[in-house]
Design a protein around this motif. Sequence first.
Motif, PDB file in Angstrom:
ATOM      1  N   TYR A  13       0.846  -1.199   0.000  1.00  0.00           N
ATOM      2  CA  TYR A  13       0.000   0.000   0.000  1.00  0.00           C
ATOM      3  C   TYR A  13       0.876   1.241   0.000  1.00  0.00           C
ATOM      4  O   TYR A  13       1.968   1.237   0.576  1.00  0.00           O
ATOM      5  CB  TYR A  13      -0.848   0.057   1.278  1.00  0.00           C
ATOM      6  CG  TYR A  13      -1.969  -0.931   1.335  1.00  0.00           C
ATOM      7  CD1 TYR A  13      -3.089  -0.800   0.525  1.00  0.00           C
ATOM      8  CD2 TYR A  13      -1.925  -1.996   2.230  1.00  0.00           C
ATOM      9  CE1 TYR A  13      -4.133  -1.699   0.598  1.00  0.00           C
ATOM     10  CE2 TYR A  13      -2.965  -2.913   2.318  1.00  0.00           C
ATOM     11  CZ  TYR A  13      -4.066  -2.753   1.499  1.00  0.00           C
ATOM     12  OH  TYR A  13      -5.097  -3.650   1.582  1.00  0.00           O
ATOM     13  N   ARG A  14       0.389   2.287  -0.634  1.00  0.00           N
ATOM     14  CA  ARG A  14       1.041   3.592  -0.548  1.00  0.00           C
ATOM     15  C   ARG A  14       0.203   4.411   0.416  1.00  0.00           C
ATOM     16  O   ARG A  14      -0.977   4.675   0.160  1.00  0.00           O
ATOM     17  CB  ARG A  14       1.054   4.245  -1.936  1.00  0.00           C
ATOM     18  CG  ARG A  14       2.293   5.066  -2.216  1.00  0.00           C
ATOM     19  CD  ARG A  14       2.390   5.320  -3.703  1.00  0.00           C
ATOM     20  NE  ARG A  14       1.326   6.200  -4.149  1.00  0.00           N
ATOM     21  CZ  ARG A  14       1.517   7.469  -4.521  1.00  0.00           C
ATOM     22  NH1 ARG A  14       2.713   7.996  -4.510  1.00  0.00           N
ATOM     23  NH2 ARG A  14       0.512   8.222  -4.926  1.00  0.00           N
ATOM     24  N   VAL A  15       0.795   4.758   1.543  1.00  0.00           N
ATOM     25  CA  VAL A  15       0.013   5.438   2.581  1.00  0.00           C
ATOM     26  C   VAL A  15       0.487   6.888   2.707  1.00  0.00           C
ATOM     27  O   VAL A  15       1.686   7.140   2.868  1.00  0.00           O
ATOM     28  CB  VAL A  15       0.181   4.712   3.943  1.00  0.00           C
ATOM     29  CG1 VAL A  15      -0.670   5.381   5.003  1.00  0.00           C
ATOM     30  CG2 VAL A  15      -0.176   3.247   3.800  1.00  0.00           C
ATOM     31  N   THR A  64      -5.722 -10.151   7.552  1.00  0.00           N
ATOM     32  CA  THR A  64      -6.964  -9.685   6.924  1.00  0.00           C
ATOM     33  C   THR A  64      -6.723  -9.295   5.473  1.00  0.00           C
ATOM     34  O   THR A  64      -7.551  -9.573   4.599  1.00  0.00           O
ATOM     35  CB  THR A  64      -7.536  -8.495   7.729  1.00  0.00           C
ATOM     36  OG1 THR A  64      -7.715  -8.934   9.072  1.00  0.00           O
ATOM     37  CG2 THR A  64      -8.867  -8.043   7.184  1.00  0.00           C
ATOM     38  N   LYS A  68      -8.662 -10.754   2.307  1.00  0.00           N
ATOM     39  CA  LYS A  68      -9.350  -9.878   1.356  1.00  0.00           C
ATOM     40  C   LYS A  68      -8.884 -10.136  -0.072  1.00  0.00           C
ATOM     41  O   LYS A  68      -9.668 -10.024  -1.010  1.00  0.00           O
ATOM     42  CB  LYS A  68      -9.137  -8.410   1.746  1.00  0.00           C
ATOM     43  CG  LYS A  68      -9.996  -8.019   2.935  1.00  0.00           C
ATOM     44  CD  LYS A  68      -9.788  -6.593   3.356  1.00  0.00           C
ATOM     45  CE  LYS A  68     -10.729  -6.241   4.502  1.00  0.00           C
ATOM     46  NZ  LYS A  68     -10.500  -4.893   5.023  1.00  0.00           N
ATOM     47  N   SER A  71     -10.534 -13.393  -1.141  1.00  0.00           N
ATOM     48  CA  SER A  71     -11.967 -13.299  -1.403  1.00  0.00           C
ATOM     49  C   SER A  71     -12.257 -12.340  -2.557  1.00  0.00           C
ATOM     50  O   SER A  71     -13.421 -12.122  -2.896  1.00  0.00           O
ATOM     51  CB  SER A  71     -12.713 -12.866  -0.139  1.00  0.00           C
ATOM     52  OG  SER A  71     -12.170 -11.667   0.344  1.00  0.00           O
ATOM     53  N   LEU A  73     -11.681  -9.051  -2.774  1.00  0.00           N
ATOM     54  CA  LEU A  73     -12.058  -7.670  -2.448  1.00  0.00           C
ATOM     55  C   LEU A  73     -10.998  -6.675  -2.907  1.00  0.00           C
ATOM     56  O   LEU A  73     -11.318  -5.570  -3.305  1.00  0.00           O
ATOM     57  CB  LEU A  73     -12.251  -7.520  -0.932  1.00  0.00           C
ATOM     58  CG  LEU A  73     -13.511  -8.143  -0.357  1.00  0.00           C
ATOM     59  CD1 LEU A  73     -13.497  -8.059   1.161  1.00  0.00           C
ATOM     60  CD2 LEU A  73     -14.741  -7.437  -0.903  1.00  0.00           C
ATOM     61  N   ILE A  74      -9.734  -7.095  -2.816  1.00  0.00           N
ATOM     62  CA  ILE A  74      -8.660  -6.198  -3.251  1.00  0.00           C
ATOM     63  C   ILE A  74      -7.717  -6.943  -4.202  1.00  0.00           C
ATOM     64  O   ILE A  74      -7.629  -8.168  -4.151  1.00  0.00           O
ATOM     65  CB  ILE A  74      -7.862  -5.610  -2.059  1.00  0.00           C
ATOM     66  CG1 ILE A  74      -7.384  -6.714  -1.116  1.00  0.00           C
ATOM     67  CG2 ILE A  74      -8.679  -4.585  -1.301  1.00  0.00           C
ATOM     68  CD1 ILE A  74      -6.509  -6.202   0.015  1.00  0.00           C
ATOM     69  N   TYR A  75      -7.051  -6.173  -5.035  1.00  0.00           N
ATOM     70  CA  TYR A  75      -6.127  -6.750  -6.021  1.00  0.00           C
ATOM     71  C   TYR A  75      -4.736  -6.851  -5.398  1.00  0.00           C
ATOM     72  O   TYR A  75      -4.308  -5.932  -4.711  1.00  0.00           O
ATOM     73  CB  TYR A  75      -6.055  -5.846  -7.250  1.00  0.00           C
ATOM     74  CG  TYR A  75      -7.264  -5.927  -8.140  1.00  0.00           C
ATOM     75  CD1 TYR A  75      -8.501  -5.448  -7.708  1.00  0.00           C
ATOM     76  CD2 TYR A  75      -7.188  -6.474  -9.411  1.00  0.00           C
ATOM     77  CE1 TYR A  75      -9.618  -5.521  -8.519  1.00  0.00           C
ATOM     78  CE2 TYR A  75      -8.306  -6.547 -10.230  1.00  0.00           C
ATOM     79  CZ  TYR A  75      -9.518  -6.064  -9.780  1.00  0.00           C
ATOM     80  OH  TYR A  75     -10.624  -6.133 -10.587  1.00  0.00           O
ATOM     81  N   ARG A  91     -13.685 -11.743  -9.549  1.00  0.00           N
ATOM     82  CA  ARG A  91     -15.015 -11.716  -8.909  1.00  0.00           C
ATOM     83  C   ARG A  91     -16.131 -12.307  -9.781  1.00  0.00           C
ATOM     84  O   ARG A  91     -17.190 -11.697  -9.973  1.00  0.00           O
ATOM     85  CB  ARG A  91     -15.388 -10.293  -8.495  1.00  0.00           C
ATOM     86  CG  ARG A  91     -14.617  -9.779  -7.313  1.00  0.00           C
ATOM     87  CD  ARG A  91     -15.360  -8.697  -6.568  1.00  0.00           C
ATOM     88  NE  ARG A  91     -15.377  -7.436  -7.245  1.00  0.00           N
ATOM     89  CZ  ARG A  91     -14.521  -6.439  -7.025  1.00  0.00           C
ATOM     90  NH1 ARG A  91     -13.609  -6.567  -6.088  1.00  0.00           N
ATOM     91  NH2 ARG A  91     -14.593  -5.322  -7.676  1.00  0.00           N
ATOM     92  N   ARG A  96     -18.217 -16.304  -6.391  1.00  0.00           N
ATOM     93  CA  ARG A  96     -18.771 -15.687  -5.185  1.00  0.00           C
ATOM     94  C   ARG A  96     -19.939 -16.474  -4.596  1.00  0.00           C
ATOM     95  O   ARG A  96     -20.275 -16.311  -3.435  1.00  0.00           O
ATOM     96  CB  ARG A  96     -19.203 -14.241  -5.509  1.00  0.00           C
ATOM     97  CG  ARG A  96     -17.998 -13.357  -5.771  1.00  0.00           C
ATOM     98  CD  ARG A  96     -18.380 -11.915  -5.932  1.00  0.00           C
ATOM     99  NE  ARG A  96     -19.103 -11.639  -7.167  1.00  0.00           N
ATOM    100  CZ  ARG A  96     -19.435 -10.426  -7.573  1.00  0.00           C
ATOM    101  NH1 ARG A  96     -19.127  -9.389  -6.845  1.00  0.00           N
ATOM    102  NH2 ARG A  96     -20.074 -10.247  -8.709  1.00  0.00           N
ATOM    103  N   LEU A 101     -17.337 -14.911   3.440  1.00  0.00           N
ATOM    104  CA  LEU A 101     -16.355 -14.261   4.307  1.00  0.00           C
ATOM    105  C   LEU A 101     -17.119 -13.640   5.470  1.00  0.00           C
ATOM    106  O   LEU A 101     -18.033 -12.841   5.259  1.00  0.00           O
ATOM    107  CB  LEU A 101     -15.605 -13.168   3.532  1.00  0.00           C
ATOM    108  CG  LEU A 101     -14.709 -12.228   4.331  1.00  0.00           C
ATOM    109  CD1 LEU A 101     -13.527 -12.982   4.947  1.00  0.00           C
ATOM    110  CD2 LEU A 101     -14.167 -11.103   3.443  1.00  0.00           C
TER     111      LEU A 101
END
Lengths: 330, 272
Positions: A13-15, A64, A68, A71, A73-75, A91, A96, A101
């Motif tokens: 992640y870039r935060v 988590t 995710k 499931s 939800l995120i790439y 997805r 699904r 989840l």
Amino acid sequence: MSIIEADGLTKTYRVAQKKEGVLGALRGLYRREYREVRAVERIHFRIEPGEMVAFLGPNGAGKTTTLKMLSGLIYPTAGQARVLGYVPWERADAFRRQFALVMGQKNQLWWDLPAADSFQLLREIYAIPPTEFKSTLDELTGLLGVEKLTRQAVRELSLGERMKMELIAALLHRPRLLLLDEPTIGLDVVAQGMIQKCLRDYHVRRGVTTLLTSHYMRDVEALCDRVIVINHGHMVYDGPLSRIVERFSETKLIRLQFEADAPEDLNRFGEVVRLDGPFADVKVGRSQVAAVLAAVLDRHAVADVSVEEPPLEEVIARVFEEAHAGHDAA
Amino acid sequence: MGILSGFTRYLRLLGGLAVYTLNRELAFRGNFLVKVSVEVIWLGILIAFYRVVFARTSTVAGWNEPQYLFFVGCYFALNGLIEMLFLENCNEFAELVRTGDLDGLLLKPIDEQFLITCRRIDWGTAPNVLMGSIVMVVALVNAGWHPDPLRIATFLVTFACGTAIAYGFMLMLTSISVWMVRNQSLMEMWWLFSSLARYPKEIFSGPWGEPLGVFFTYCVPILVVVNVPANAMVRVLDGPMVALTITATVLLLWASRRFFQHALRSYRSASS
């Protein structure tokens, strides 16, 4: 075919970094600084049909985030995964339909309506045939003992009751894979036990593959035979629950009850963790257990004795500490 | 799954969602009644205002009173339909992104765009559609309008296109929330959109108004949303404008869907 195949799964992640004060906030309007956070780094594992696997790690370890990604939800930033034969982040509806989840800190039920209304809506969404829907709902409400609560507004249920309803909602479409993210968080011991029992019974009946994250080792001991541990995004252990204790704990606990008061010189055998009248608990090296027992029994009148593994919490904490030290050294 | 069975399934789902949201609204009936009352008062004020205007003049920008009344009814019905079906859902999207509650919707085996933008029906604005329709019928009677199948068909098609164009714009504005996380500007943008759509495009005249009118007709086609169906029914049946409206609808629906899907790829899901 494996139910879950994760190969080099990575998420970065870039935060944005915000500076303190009004000036910092104003500066952030035109020049914002970012920090790269590696939430998950090149993890590989396979989960076979019917397994119940615990996915453990301290807060921020990447559990988590992994769930995710699995499931859809995120790439992921890099790596591959196949779940139930599908690439999760595409997805596909067929994918699904086959998994659920459950996140202990989030709810999917309509807050102001009875859970039964949400269940009906889920029946429409998952296109569950009415007879199958009814039999599954009866089975699940029976397992969790909530037959009389489904007509009550969700907001009027206790936390434990809500979690049970969430679990029912997740299982209504009979998923082949169940991803559980801290399903017993915040629950009392009785509610925890009820959820554990339901999951165990459901697993026996339906053979659903389960991947569980939890900070409660009771959940892990009650449900899982295999454990995957990650820390700082890296996988540090993948194997049977029984072996994690052997590998990461060098000691065992000998619990002794003497005929008279416990002797004072027990510390020459190991670390005395309890000394209370005739009772004494001594932590000794795993290889010395037999020798210590023989010596104690030879010298003292012992009424009762047992040898136990250290509590799982203690072992897992040690795993996390070792992984943390390794990460800092690197 | 065939197109027809897929369509039936989504229609059934929409019906199910409508029933559940009605149950929810009726659980707080005081709030529901206040919302409906506010909308009725708002329409009353709007009509009273135009009555005052038409007491002093016979036309406004080339529209006579019954025609203008029809325009107002058309705007009210279309705006009501958008608010009823999509506005609340789109407005909540930023909050779903911020809290991570979007996760639950993305896991469901149905089209994400459908579930996110249609999951709640705002029944409090439903009477607007009915009231708008009544105003249109009254305007037609006042105008001594004779039924014309071609005009009715064109009106229905362009009314649907106008709704779809408004939805497309709203979806694009909503999608930005994935990156912005807080997107309170959506309501302001929607207000700007509905303000522009509320007036006949003929009012955009003069050296400043004309370029604006051209821009909001051909580049960002907000002005076609109400103008084209209202014109088709009570004034000129303008073929090129109808064609433009249909083309703009197809393009905008396609572009907004692509943009929405692109935005979802950037969804980070808030930490649990």
